[in-house]
Design an enzyme around this catalytic site. Structure first.
Site, PDB file in Angstrom:
ATOM      1  N   TRP A  24       0.851  -1.191   0.000  1.00 11.72           N
ATOM      2  CA  TRP A  24       0.000   0.000   0.000  1.00 11.72           C
ATOM      3  C   TRP A  24       0.890   1.246   0.000  1.00 11.72           C
ATOM      4  CZ3 TRP A  24      -4.033   1.242   4.421  1.00 11.72           C
ATOM      5  CH2 TRP A  24      -4.956   2.186   3.942  1.00 11.72           C
ATOM      6  N   ASP A  52       1.637  -8.877  -0.795  1.00 13.19           N
ATOM      7  CA  ASP A  52       0.246  -8.461  -0.947  1.00 13.19           C
ATOM      8  C   ASP A  52       0.175  -7.141  -1.700  1.00 13.19           C
ATOM      9  OD1 ASP A  52      -2.734  -8.469   0.046  1.00 13.19           O
ATOM     10  OD2 ASP A  52      -1.953  -6.474   0.491  1.00 13.19           O
ATOM     11  N   TYR A  57      -4.133   0.104  -5.322  1.00 13.12           N
ATOM     12  CA  TYR A  57      -2.945   0.805  -4.867  1.00 13.12           C
ATOM     13  C   TYR A  57      -2.275   1.524  -6.035  1.00 13.12           C
ATOM     14  CZ  TYR A  57      -3.468  -2.381  -0.860  1.00 13.12           C
ATOM     15  OH  TYR A  57      -3.952  -3.098   0.212  1.00 13.12           O
TER      16      TYR A  57
END
Length: 281
Positions: A24, A52, A57
């Site tokens: 992120w 991940d 994002y």
């Protein structure tokens, strides 16, 4: 420090490391993409091979960074990505996955998640996930930001019992899931994946956390992560582009907090005494 990180099992029996890497905020500045990819590669070298990401994002930019980082190393990585709820119709999910695969430079996503609930019926999204598995585009599917009632609803649907994980906000300051969601998932062998496991750094000023860290000669971030990892069936996915911070994160997998230290942290960050709605960032 061993490169081997403890694992937890997906419902299929496949083992995945309990400490991975989040992305992120990666991909937002292309001038930093090389540094971010290097950080992910270092994380892989350190054993944090679960990565991940999500189409949300940086509007796909983070997936592009991941694609760069895992080029030539795809077989070493357990790859997780997510579909936005606005794309989660049956057709939209398939198209979103195809776009993600292109950015990731991969033929397959190991675990594909619905990022949060939206307006499309869960049956549509599950049908798309099944289509993607049959096509070989994904290997398993799960959800993110699903509370206990959401989980009960999805497993009651046709094919919903194949849900492999639930990614949620969980850390010392966000312990609400412990009241009912964590026991519910643990009883069904569905791992939880904790995003923002150090609350994006906001936890690190806590005095008790600093005291425990000092006792180990560790950083507060390492201890906060070790606390998350002390819970069975929980995977932590901290994000870092800083090599020093990555190494501190990695140490968390080897740090075992004592019962007395855990009790001190419980007093500083009390466990929930009642049901609270699942929080999101």
């Amino acid at each position: 420090m061993s490169a081997n990180i403890p694992t937890t099992a997906l419902p299929s029996g496949e083992l995945v490391p309990v400490l991975g890497q989040g992305t992120w905020f990666m991909g937002e500045d292309r001038r930093k993409s090389g540094q971010e990819a290097d950080a992910l590669r270092l994380g892989i070298d350190l054993g944090m091979t679960l990565i991940d990401t999500a189409e949300m994002y940086a509007s796909g930019g983070a997936e592009e960074v991941v694609g760069e980082a895992i080029a030539g190393r795809r077989d070493e990585v357990f790859l997780v990505s997510k579909v936005l709820p606005s794309n989660a119709s049956r057709r939209g999910t398939i198209l979103a996955c195809e776009r993600s695969l292109k950015r990731l430079r991969s033929e397959t996503i190991d675990l594909y998640l619905l990022h949060w609930r939206g307006s499309y019926a869960l049956e549509e999204t599950i049908a798309a996930f099944d289509d993607l598995i049959r096509a070989g585009n994904i290997r398993s599917w799960g959800v993110s930001n699903f509370d206990t009632d959401d989980m009960e609803e999805i497993v009651a649907l046709s094919g919903g019992d194949k849900v492999a994980s639930n990614q949620i906000l969980y850390n010392l300051a966000r312990r609400g899931p412990e009241f009912d969601l964590m026991p519910w998932c643990r009883a069904r062998n569905i791992p939880l994946m904790a995003y923002s496991p150090i609350e994006q750094g906001r936890l690190l000023r806590n005095a008790t956390l600093a005291e425990v860290a000092k006792e180990y000669g560790a950083t507060p971030a390492t201890v906060a992560l070790a606390w998350v990892l002390s819970h069975d069936g929980v995977i932590a996915i901290p994000k870092s582009s800083n090599p020093e911070h990555l190494r501190d994160n990695r140490k968390a997998a080897d740090l075992k907090l004592t019962a007395e230290q855990l009790a001190r942290l419980d007093r500083a960050f009390p466990a929930p005494g009642r049901k609270t709605a699942l929080e999101m960032l």
